[in-house]
Scaffold this motif. Structure first.
Motif, PDB file in Angstrom:
ATOM      1  N   ARG A  37      -1.648  -7.723  -3.283  1.00 44.04           N
ATOM      2  CA  ARG A  37      -1.502  -9.114  -3.690  1.00 44.04           C
ATOM      3  C   ARG A  37      -2.044  -9.309  -5.104  1.00 44.04           C
ATOM      4  O   ARG A  37      -3.009  -8.694  -5.519  1.00 44.04           O
ATOM      5  N   ASP A  79       4.840  -9.131  13.907  1.00 45.89           N
ATOM      6  CA  ASP A  79       4.830 -10.555  13.569  1.00 45.89           C
ATOM      7  C   ASP A  79       6.024 -11.298  14.160  1.00 45.89           C
ATOM      8  O   ASP A  79       6.589 -12.207  13.537  1.00 45.89           O
ATOM      9  N   SER A 100       9.432  -2.954   3.668  1.00 40.98           N
ATOM     10  CA  SER A 100       7.997  -2.805   3.923  1.00 40.98           C
ATOM     11  C   SER A 100       7.727  -1.948   5.143  1.00 40.98           C
ATOM     12  O   SER A 100       6.582  -1.596   5.411  1.00 40.98           O
ATOM     13  N   TYR A 121       1.794  -3.078   5.464  1.00 41.30           N
ATOM     14  CA  TYR A 121       0.721  -4.070   5.506  1.00 41.30           C
ATOM     15  C   TYR A 121       0.401  -4.374   6.972  1.00 41.30           C
ATOM     16  O   TYR A 121       0.654  -5.472   7.467  1.00 41.30           O
ATOM     17  N   ASN A 148      -2.188  -5.021   8.704  1.00 40.83           N
ATOM     18  CA  ASN A 148      -3.203  -6.000   9.084  1.00 40.83           C
ATOM     19  C   ASN A 148      -2.939  -7.399   8.533  1.00 40.83           C
ATOM     20  O   ASN A 148      -3.807  -8.269   8.608  1.00 40.83           O
ATOM     21  N   GLU A 149      -1.758  -7.609   7.973  1.00 44.22           N
ATOM     22  CA  GLU A 149      -1.415  -8.914   7.429  1.00 44.22           C
ATOM     23  C   GLU A 149      -0.145  -9.422   8.085  1.00 44.22           C
ATOM     24  O   GLU A 149       0.776  -8.651   8.352  1.00 44.22           O
ATOM     25  N   LYS A 150      -0.115 -10.730   8.306  1.00 43.77           N
ATOM     26  CA  LYS A 150       1.099 -11.329   8.834  1.00 43.77           C
ATOM     27  C   LYS A 150       2.018 -11.646   7.665  1.00 43.77           C
ATOM     28  O   LYS A 150       1.686 -12.448   6.792  1.00 43.77           O
ATOM     29  N   ILE A 151       3.173 -11.003   7.641  1.00 43.07           N
ATOM     30  CA  ILE A 151       4.110 -11.125   6.526  1.00 43.07           C
ATOM     31  C   ILE A 151       5.402 -11.745   7.043  1.00 43.07           C
ATOM     32  O   ILE A 151       6.074 -11.176   7.903  1.00 43.07           O
ATOM     33  N   ASP A 185       6.220 -14.994   2.331  1.00 43.62           N
ATOM     34  CA  ASP A 185       5.077 -14.280   1.752  1.00 43.62           C
ATOM     35  C   ASP A 185       5.514 -13.454   0.555  1.00 43.62           C
ATOM     36  O   ASP A 185       6.594 -12.867   0.543  1.00 43.62           O
ATOM     37  N   HIS A 236       6.729  -9.933   1.282  1.00 45.36           N
ATOM     38  CA  HIS A 236       7.912  -9.688   2.108  1.00 45.36           C
ATOM     39  C   HIS A 236       8.884  -8.792   1.346  1.00 45.36           C
ATOM     40  O   HIS A 236       9.001  -8.868   0.114  1.00 45.36           O
TER      41      HIS A 236
END
Length: 750
Positions: A6, A96, A150, A169, A171-174, A178, A181
């Motif tokens: 990020r 997700d 991704s 990624y 551990n991240e909600k994409i 986002d 993405h």
């Protein structure tokens, strides 16, 4: 392609802040030292064209054989049965709430997943990207865009955890909104990845239609990606008429990678270390590699295998990219680390350790290090204090610790540093010992090292305390940074970082030292000083930096031109106008090359705003928001332009529009608070400024402004409490310390 973290932005964005500077009389008499020549062979000026790998292979069969199957060869390939490693037999991957399916249809590879609008759709896989330890896949979107999925394939053997689909990624909600993405700009191949996975890449972005027509001479990293266009060399080798006059030394090559030619490394029996027979007189090879093996911004598309900083701007040892001692933290690749090393200082080049065509090490295991380090001294338990043959006896595990990126890809730190667990105890930096002894505390490792050697080790890199002090804004940070900038024994990248950090301490103490550093031998230092001095008033800045409009390195000239954008043309001395105009043209050409980047559009807007060209500035800021509606600097700078042109009502609407998209954007709340102060709505301003500080409690600027607003509202005690809290994080912040003194007096007088 690297997984994108990020806030990874190509170009720095200037947001104007008020800076108090002490102007001293010495400025009027300052004479800058002459800038020395660049330590890089200049590119051979030629109209050579690209001829392709097969034209090279006829005479260079062994090099071609070594290259085949290498990471360069397999950097990018058309999707086919021979190249695709992933499971496309109706395999599914869930994350997700999105079910992604990989399948074959009509002999083509396809993926069904969430598209730009968040709805599931089918996309054709056009290319593979890399091959080990993972392989990514490129799908095509409208406008000539290739996007990297991704979800990647772990190509390692199953017993190593491979042969599976995984998300980069995890551990991240994409979702499709986002920035990470797969359909977003940060995963775009055309500008994020293509230059380093192809040969002679031409991005060909059309700003009018906002489309790409990207092409390359070859799809992968072939011969001419490193050696330059080869038509003249081929003509010379074939003895074509007219080419016999080519210098036999150059053989018609665009770039000579000959730093190691005739060089001997001899191990000194007393020290156990090797010495180079002749000093390295060029960085040509290192900078050719650094073009892709560095964290850097691309400034221009006309790369000609010359000095790296003619077309790229490498990153310094910035927070989130590097730890305070210079160890890798973010995804920074190898160049920035290598520049910090004693090996680089001693004259080592990339191909001393790596065979340049296969990319493999010159020798297995410790053998590559023992080329230059005496085995009897270093490959013993008296040196490494670990059992022979164990992991702890491997040189790289102590001196080149690895960090894993993209879930499955470990990469080694190339700064070749001595492990410093004592710094871990004091500063929280990592140390290699913990990679094997994760269940032990740093104090245990520091004690062991002290027990072995009788003292804490002192490595080649000695700036951890200084960069830590700068990040914490301690009271002695300025003095430490000035000492580091002056210390020519320290790596130039660390000295350049010190120069950049001094932008927070522009004072009568720092200005003379920064001014002297404008004549530094290293272009990284000169570039950093220009950026550090940019907040100065235009006339004062001109007096200091205008000689760098003639700098031999283009990036330095461009940064200087950008910093001086606010100088009215009539105030430029006639003798300087041609150089100023040329540097401005180079700067604008760089921004236009990066017209697909919102950061470049914001910088272009800043340029026009500095010159009073508000209509053009607004167009650029608006274009940044078209490219990326979530680009926060565009909102902030456009709102500030509206302030300058008495259009705060529009500015407020704009900031609220941004907050509707990004409700947790601290900078937008802060900007709105400042606007509300100007509109004399102090209660609303206090709410906005407080929210900004809640979202970004470590930002000293937010603390300062909120405290001043509280003071103005008659809440001096609350303001002092805010300042006291901020000073626990940044005790050396000059503005906060001055404000604390004011508030203390105000409270005591009540």
């Amino acid at each position: 392609m690297a997984a994108v973290i990020r806030n990874r932005y190509l170009l720095a964005v200037s947001i104007v802040l008020a800076v108090t500077v002490l102007t001293a009389g010495w400025l009027a008499y300052l004479e800058l030292p002459a800038i020395p020549p660049v330590l890089v062979q200049p590119p051979i000026q030629t109209d050579a064209s690209y001829v392709g790998r097969h034209s090279c292979a006829g005479c260079h069969a062994e090099q071609d054989r070594l290259w085949q199957g290498s990471h360069h060869d397999l950097a990018m390939q058309e999707a086919s049965d021979e190249t695709v490693l992933g499971d496309f037999r109706d395999a599914e991957f869930r994350k997700d709430g999105v079910v992604t399916r990989f399948f074959r249809q009509d002999e083509r590879y396809r993926v069904r997943t969430d598209g730009p609008d968040g709805k599931p759709d089918d996309f054709e896989i056009k290319y593979t990207f890399g091959f080990t330890p993972l392989q990514q896949y490129l799908a095509e979107l409208p406008g000539g865009r290739l996007q990297a999925l991704s979800i990647a394939w772990d190509s390692r053997p199953k017993e190593q955890g491979g042969q599976r689909w995984f998300h980069l990624y995890p551990n991240e909600k994409i979702d499709h909104t986002d920035e990470l993405h797969w359909t977003k700009r940060s995963q775009n191949w055309n500008f994020m990845c293509a230059e380093c996975h192809s040969t002679n890449l031409q991005k060909n972005y059309d700003p009018a239609s906002r489309t790409y027509n990207t092409n390359a001479s070859e799809i992968d990293v072939a011969c001419e990606a490193c050696h330059g266009p080869g038509s003249h060399h081929v003509a010379w080798a074939e003895r074509k008429p007219g080419y016999e006059r080519i210098d036999a030394g150059t053989r018609g090559l665009t770039v000579l990678l000959n730093e190691r030619q005739g060089v001997q490394w001899t191990i000194d029996p007393e020290s156990g270390n090797a010495h180079r027979s002749t000093a390295r007189g060029s960085e040509q090879e290192i900078q050719v590699c650094a073009r892709c093996h560095a964290r850097r911004a691309q400034l221009s598309g006309d790369y000609r295998h010359g000095p790296l900083m003619d077309t790229h701007l490498p990153s310094l040892l910035q927070e989130t990219l590097y730890h305070a001692d210079g160890q890798i933290e973010g995804e920074v690749y190898e160049y920035g680390s290598f520049l910090q090393s004693r090996m680089y200082a001693a004259g080592v080049t990339c191909s001393d350790c790596h065979e340049p065509h296969s990319l493999k090490l010159r020798a297995p295991g410790n053998g590559v290090c023992l080329q230059c380090h005496n085995q009897d001294k270093y490959a013993t338990e008296k040196h490494h204090f670990h059992r022979t043959g164990s992991d702890g006896a491997q040189c790289v595990n102590c001196h080149m610790p690895a960090k894993t990126y993209m879930v499955a890809d470990p990469r080694r730190d190339h700064s070749f540093r001595i492990p410093r667990p004592d710094l871990s105890v004091r500063l929280g930096t990592p140390n290699a010992c913990m990679n094997c002894h994760a269940n032990k505390p740093d104090r245990w490792a520091a004690g062991k090292v002290r027990q072995w050697y009788g003292h804490d080790p002192k490595g080649y890199q000695n700036y951890a305390e200084t960069l830590h002090a700068a990040r914490m804004r301690t009271t002695d940070a300025e003095a430490r940074l000035l000492a580091l900038l002056r210390d020519k024994e320290q790596p130039a990248i660390a000295r350049a970082t010190a120069a950049a950090e001094l932008s927070h301490w522009l004072s009568g103490n720092s200005l003379p030292v920064l001014a002297e550093a404008l004549g530094d031998a290293d272009s990284r230092v000169r570039a950093a000083v220009v950026e550090s001095l940019a907040p100065l008033p235009p006339e004062q800045l001109w007096q200091l930096v205008h000689p760098l409009l003639r700098d031999p390195v283009r990036a330095v000239r461009m940064l200087t031109a950008g910093a001086l954008a606010g100088i009215p043309a009539e105030q430029v001395p006639p003798s300087e106008r041609a150089d100023f105009s040329k540097a401005i043209d180079e700067y604008l050409a760089s921004l236009r090359f990066n017209a697909d980047e919102p950061a470049a559009q914001v910088n272009l807007g800043n340029f026009h705003a500095a010159r009073g060209e508000s209509r053009e500035a607004e167009q650029s800021y608006r274009e940044a928001l078209v490219i990326d509606p979530d680009w926060l600097p565009a909102y902030v700078n456009l709102a500030d332009l509206y302030r300058q042109t008495n259009r705060d009502r529009e500015g407020e609407s704009l900031l609220r529009e941004g907050l509707a998209r990004q409700p947790k954007a601290a900078i937008l709340h802060h900007s709105l608070g400042l606007l509300q102060v100007r509109r004399k709505n102090l209660p609303a301003a206090l709410g906005s400024l407080k929210r900004a500080l809640e979202l970004a409690p470590d930002d000293a600027r937010f603390s300062y402004v909120y405290a001043v607003a509280l003071q103005s509202a008659g809440h001096a005690r609350e303001a002092r409490a805010i300042v006291e809290t901020a000073l626990t994080r940044t005790p050396g912040d000059l503005s906060l310390n001055e404000l604390r003194s004011q508030l203390t007096k105000e409270v005591s007088n009540r």
